[in-house]
Design a protein around this motif. Structure first.
Motif, PDB file in Angstrom:
ATOM      1  N   SER A 139      19.370 -33.983  26.519  1.00 19.00           N
ATOM      2  CA  SER A 139      18.597 -34.152  27.791  1.00 19.00           C
ATOM      3  C   SER A 139      18.921 -35.676  28.206  1.00 19.00           C
ATOM      4  O   SER A 139      19.199 -35.723  29.267  1.00 19.00           O
ATOM      5  CB  SER A 139      17.090 -33.848  27.885  1.00 19.00           C
ATOM      6  OG  SER A 139      16.818 -32.676  27.532  1.00 19.00           O
ATOM      7  N   MET A 195      22.550 -35.953  29.045  1.00 15.80           N
ATOM      8  CA  MET A 195      22.839 -35.241  30.453  1.00 15.80           C
ATOM      9  C   MET A 195      22.469 -36.499  31.586  1.00 15.80           C
ATOM     10  O   MET A 195      23.335 -36.579  32.619  1.00 15.80           O
ATOM     11  CB  MET A 195      22.176 -34.157  30.835  1.00 15.80           C
ATOM     12  CG  MET A 195      22.099 -33.268  31.849  1.00 15.80           C
ATOM     13  SD  MET A 195      21.408 -31.717  31.952  1.00 15.80           S
ATOM     14  CE  MET A 195      19.648 -32.214  31.627  1.00 15.80           C
ATOM     15  N   ARG A 240      30.493 -29.989  31.531  1.00  8.72           N
ATOM     16  CA  ARG A 240      29.451 -28.994  31.169  1.00  8.72           C
ATOM     17  C   ARG A 240      28.107 -29.837  31.410  1.00  8.72           C
ATOM     18  O   ARG A 240      27.194 -29.116  32.132  1.00  8.72           O
ATOM     19  CB  ARG A 240      29.387 -28.471  29.815  1.00  8.72           C
ATOM     20  CG  ARG A 240      28.426 -27.531  29.428  1.00  8.72           C
ATOM     21  CD  ARG A 240      28.527 -27.013  28.081  1.00  8.72           C
ATOM     22  NE  ARG A 240      28.612 -28.023  26.837  1.00  8.72           N
ATOM     23  CZ  ARG A 240      27.537 -28.877  26.537  1.00  8.72           C
ATOM     24  NH1 ARG A 240      26.423 -28.454  26.952  1.00  8.72           N
ATOM     25  NH2 ARG A 240      27.866 -29.610  25.704  1.00  8.72           N
ATOM     26  N   THR A 278      27.293 -30.076  35.189  1.00  5.49           N
ATOM     27  CA  THR A 278      26.829 -28.608  35.812  1.00  5.49           C
ATOM     28  C   THR A 278      25.483 -28.577  35.369  1.00  5.49           C
ATOM     29  O   THR A 278      24.775 -27.987  36.268  1.00  5.49           O
ATOM     30  CB  THR A 278      27.884 -27.670  35.255  1.00  5.49           C
ATOM     31  OG1 THR A 278      29.211 -27.864  35.606  1.00  5.49           O
ATOM     32  CG2 THR A 278      27.433 -26.219  35.881  1.00  5.49           C
ATOM     33  N   GLN A 279      25.145 -28.669  34.123  1.00  7.31           N
ATOM     34  CA  GLN A 279      23.651 -28.500  33.682  1.00  7.31           C
ATOM     35  C   GLN A 279      22.727 -29.340  34.545  1.00  7.31           C
ATOM     36  O   GLN A 279      21.698 -28.834  34.889  1.00  7.31           O
ATOM     37  CB  GLN A 279      23.546 -28.540  32.229  1.00  7.31           C
ATOM     38  CG  GLN A 279      24.288 -27.714  31.397  1.00  7.31           C
ATOM     39  CD  GLN A 279      24.104 -28.126  29.909  1.00  7.31           C
ATOM     40  OE1 GLN A 279      24.018 -29.109  29.496  1.00  7.31           O
ATOM     41  NE2 GLN A 279      24.025 -26.938  29.181  1.00  7.31           N
ATOM     42  N   ASP A 320      22.284 -27.575  37.939  1.00  4.59           N
ATOM     43  CA  ASP A 320      21.696 -26.234  37.799  1.00  4.59           C
ATOM     44  C   ASP A 320      20.213 -26.357  37.600  1.00  4.59           C
ATOM     45  O   ASP A 320      19.299 -25.887  38.114  1.00  4.59           O
ATOM     46  CB  ASP A 320      22.177 -25.605  36.630  1.00  4.59           C
ATOM     47  CG  ASP A 320      23.592 -24.824  37.233  1.00  4.59           C
ATOM     48  OD1 ASP A 320      23.954 -24.992  38.234  1.00  4.59           O
ATOM     49  OD2 ASP A 320      24.501 -24.515  36.237  1.00  4.59           O
ATOM     50  N   GLN A 321      19.825 -27.635  36.746  1.00  9.46           N
ATOM     51  CA  GLN A 321      18.391 -27.773  36.133  1.00  9.46           C
ATOM     52  C   GLN A 321      17.371 -28.500  37.257  1.00  9.46           C
ATOM     53  O   GLN A 321      16.569 -29.105  37.241  1.00  9.46           O
ATOM     54  CB  GLN A 321      18.363 -28.491  34.969  1.00  9.46           C
ATOM     55  CG  GLN A 321      18.879 -27.427  33.914  1.00  9.46           C
ATOM     56  CD  GLN A 321      18.959 -27.976  32.430  1.00  9.46           C
ATOM     57  OE1 GLN A 321      18.107 -29.024  32.146  1.00  9.46           O
ATOM     58  NE2 GLN A 321      19.606 -27.403  31.699  1.00  9.46           N
TER      59      GLN A 321
END
Length: 310
Positions: A6, A9, A39, A42-43, A46-47
């Motif tokens: 996390s 990210m 990736r 993108t996450q 999305d989150q």
């Protein structure tokens, strides 16, 4: 995802969106592959860690406030009219997303009725607080677009959002079939929750072939009967007249969805519409208590200004 994942990210998102680094640079600096970078980005979207907003220019906010005061509404948000219906719809969708994020709070029960504009707006919602989302009408597939069932599935993918779908067409063949569908436990439960809504998001359509998704789905005889009964607009398959009073026809008995009475009892109803033709329907929705916030385009606002009390 672990705490380390996390954190990475967030760091990668900061590098890319705020510091302007390329994916190749981020991969090199952080010792990961550029595919991992892609990736993680993108996450993050999305989150809801990263939100990207495309905000068309607004028409003067003071104009919306003046119009709201004249109509006796809480709020009128006005988006720019585009060069065509698609661009106008997108502009209104962005404004709708802003309004929805302001009014949807933790633990709220939110009713959503399908329209092309609502479908477009959900792409701009980002992450919602924990809430219940209730499908207000059965599915009505429209060529080139989705439907209310596909829309509720989109909400279902959002973390912390619980959904209550209506597994039925919006419009069925006859009153007996509709009554049977409404008695199905899952459908009955979803429609009963429309009595407990904190917020509803609905579209108002002018009662005509070009501006109502329901009008083309019924026979010419039913169209004429509804018009002769005084229908000028529809919301979620329910027809109403210029005073906002429900218009009862055989069509009403075939609809599987929320009633105008349930919407009128909802504390916050955000109603959308665009184009000059919908203005009379918007006024009628206000008169009937079906809307207390409007999200419209400039053309609808101009028409409303000629209809609203001075």
């Amino acid at each position: 995802m672990t705490q380390n994942d996390s954190n990475l990210m967030v760091e990668v998102s900061t590098d890319y969106y705020l510091d302007g680094k390329s994916k190749v640079e981020i991969a090199r600096d952080r010792g990961i592959s550029r595919f991992q970078v892609a990736r993680l980005l993108t996450q993050a979207r999305d989150q809801g860690v990263v939100r990207i907003e495309i905000t068309p220019p607004r028409v003067d906010g003071e104009r919306g406030a003046r119009l709201a005061a004249r109509l006796g509404l809480r709020e009128v948000l006005i988006a720019a009219s585009g060069e065509d219906a698609t661009s106008t719809r997108e502009n209104v969708a962005v404004e709708l997303a802003h309004a929805a994020r302001e009014h949807i709070t933790e633990g709220a029960t939110v009713g959503v009725s399908w329209s092309r504009t609502v479908e477009a707006a959900v792409r701009h919602f980002g992450q919602l607080p924990h809430c219940d989302v209730v499908q207000l009408v059965g599915a009505l597939p429209v060529e080139g677009s989705g439907n209310s069932l596909a829309l509720i599935n989109t909400f279902e993918q959002m973390p912390g959002v619980r959904t209550w779908p209506v597994w039925s067409p919006l419009l069925v063949a006859d009153a007996a079939t509709a009554a049977g569908m409404r008695r199905q436990p899952e459908i009955a439960d979803a429609l009963a929750r429309a009595d407990q809504l904190d917020v509803a998001i609905v579209a108002i359509g002018h009662w005509s072939e070009r501006t109502s998704t329901v009008f083309p789905q019924i026979s010419v005889e039913e169209q004429q009967a509804a018009t002769e009964a005084g229908a000028i607009a529809e919301c979620s398959g329910r027809l109403f007249d210029a005073e906002g009073r429900p218009v009862r026809t055989s069509l009403d008995e075939r609809v599987v969805g929320v009633t105008l009475e349930q919407l009128a009892a909802t504390p916050q109803v955000i109603a959308i519409g665009y184009g000059a033709a919908v203005a009379r329907g918007l006024v009628a929705a206000v008169n009937g208590g079906v809307a207390n916030t409007l999200v419209i385009d400039d053309a609808a606002a101009t028409a409303l200004e000629s209809l609203a009390p001075a």
